[in-house]
Design a protein around this motif. Structure first.
Motif, PDB file in Angstrom:
ATOM      1  N   GLN A  42       2.120  -9.146  -0.818  1.00  0.00           N
ATOM      2  CA  GLN A  42       3.415  -9.327  -1.492  1.00  0.00           C
ATOM      3  C   GLN A  42       4.536  -8.638  -0.714  1.00  0.00           C
ATOM      4  O   GLN A  42       5.632  -9.184  -0.565  1.00  0.00           O
ATOM      5  CB  GLN A  42       3.357  -8.778  -2.927  1.00  0.00           C
ATOM      6  N   THR A  43       4.274  -7.446  -0.220  1.00  0.00           N
ATOM      7  CA  THR A  43       5.281  -6.720   0.552  1.00  0.00           C
ATOM      8  C   THR A  43       5.585  -7.439   1.859  1.00  0.00           C
ATOM      9  O   THR A  43       6.746  -7.556   2.258  1.00  0.00           O
ATOM     10  CB  THR A  43       4.820  -5.275   0.824  1.00  0.00           C
ATOM     11  N   CYS A  63       4.364   1.014  -0.386  1.00  0.00           N
ATOM     12  CA  CYS A  63       3.832   0.055   0.571  1.00  0.00           C
ATOM     13  C   CYS A  63       4.855  -0.165   1.670  1.00  0.00           C
ATOM     14  O   CYS A  63       6.048  -0.335   1.405  1.00  0.00           O
ATOM     15  CB  CYS A  63       3.499  -1.274  -0.110  1.00  0.00           C
ATOM     16  N   ARG A  64       4.385  -0.168   2.884  1.00  0.00           N
ATOM     17  CA  ARG A  64       5.225  -0.427   4.050  1.00  0.00           C
ATOM     18  C   ARG A  64       4.649  -1.621   4.792  1.00  0.00           C
ATOM     19  O   ARG A  64       3.436  -1.749   4.917  1.00  0.00           O
ATOM     20  CB  ARG A  64       5.238   0.778   4.989  1.00  0.00           C
ATOM     21  N   GLU A  77       0.635  -0.995   5.063  1.00  0.00           N
ATOM     22  CA  GLU A  77      -0.190   0.083   4.532  1.00  0.00           C
ATOM     23  C   GLU A  77       0.290   0.441   3.138  1.00  0.00           C
ATOM     24  O   GLU A  77       1.463   0.272   2.806  1.00  0.00           O
ATOM     25  CB  GLU A  77      -0.161   1.308   5.448  1.00  0.00           C
ATOM     26  N   VAL A  78      -0.643   0.906   2.331  1.00  0.00           N
ATOM     27  CA  VAL A  78      -0.340   1.362   0.976  1.00  0.00           C
ATOM     28  C   VAL A  78      -0.699   2.839   0.905  1.00  0.00           C
ATOM     29  O   VAL A  78      -1.792   3.239   1.321  1.00  0.00           O
ATOM     30  CB  VAL A  78      -1.134   0.577  -0.089  1.00  0.00           C
ATOM     31  N   PHE A  90      -4.913   2.114   2.108  1.00  0.00           N
ATOM     32  CA  PHE A  90      -5.316   0.826   2.680  1.00  0.00           C
ATOM     33  C   PHE A  90      -4.385   0.483   3.824  1.00  0.00           C
ATOM     34  O   PHE A  90      -3.187   0.727   3.763  1.00  0.00           O
ATOM     35  CB  PHE A  90      -5.233  -0.262   1.600  1.00  0.00           C
ATOM     36  N   TYR A  91      -4.955  -0.072   4.882  1.00  0.00           N
ATOM     37  CA  TYR A  91      -4.180  -0.556   6.023  1.00  0.00           C
ATOM     38  C   TYR A  91      -4.671  -1.964   6.340  1.00  0.00           C
ATOM     39  O   TYR A  91      -5.871  -2.236   6.292  1.00  0.00           O
ATOM     40  CB  TYR A  91      -4.379   0.332   7.263  1.00  0.00           C
ATOM     41  N   ALA A  92      -3.743  -2.865   6.676  1.00  0.00           N
ATOM     42  CA  ALA A  92      -4.151  -4.226   7.042  1.00  0.00           C
ATOM     43  C   ALA A  92      -3.152  -4.838   8.003  1.00  0.00           C
ATOM     44  O   ALA A  92      -1.969  -4.494   8.026  1.00  0.00           O
ATOM     45  CB  ALA A  92      -4.249  -5.108   5.804  1.00  0.00           C
TER      46      ALA A  92
END
Length: 98
Positions: free
Chosen positions: A18-19, A61-62, A78-79, A87-89
């Protein structure tokens, strides 16, 4: 899905998606155009640093665009909670770039 005040960390992927969509939409919107819809089409990498998230936790979240071309974008997201990365994705979106 929620139990004992916790939800599975998998919901953090949705937070990043979403971010990422918002970041891409804002980038297009800066030109005064109507932002297009963006669709998550892939998760290149994803690392969870927790198994669950407390319901009501304040999350940050960034997301940063690392590549964009003709409606395709790759973003790193990342959150965090209390400055700890949960969490990183690296995600891929289509229909979200100029």
């Amino acid at each position: 899905m929620a139990s004992e005040g916790q939800v599975p960390a998998l919901v953090l992927l949705e937070v990043v998606a979403q971010t990422a969509g918002l970041v891409c939409s804002l980038r297009v919107g800066l030109d005064g155009e109507e932002p297009p819809l963006g669709y998550l089409v892939g998760v290149r990498t994803g690392t969870f640093f927790t198994d669950s998230v407390e319901i009501g936790a304040e999350l940050t979240c960034r997301a940063e665009i690392s590549f964009v071309m003709e409606g395709y974008a790759v973003l790193n997201g990342e959150v965090l909670a209390n400055e700890a990365v949960l969490f990183y994705a690296e995600v891929q979106l289509v229909g979200s770039g100029p």
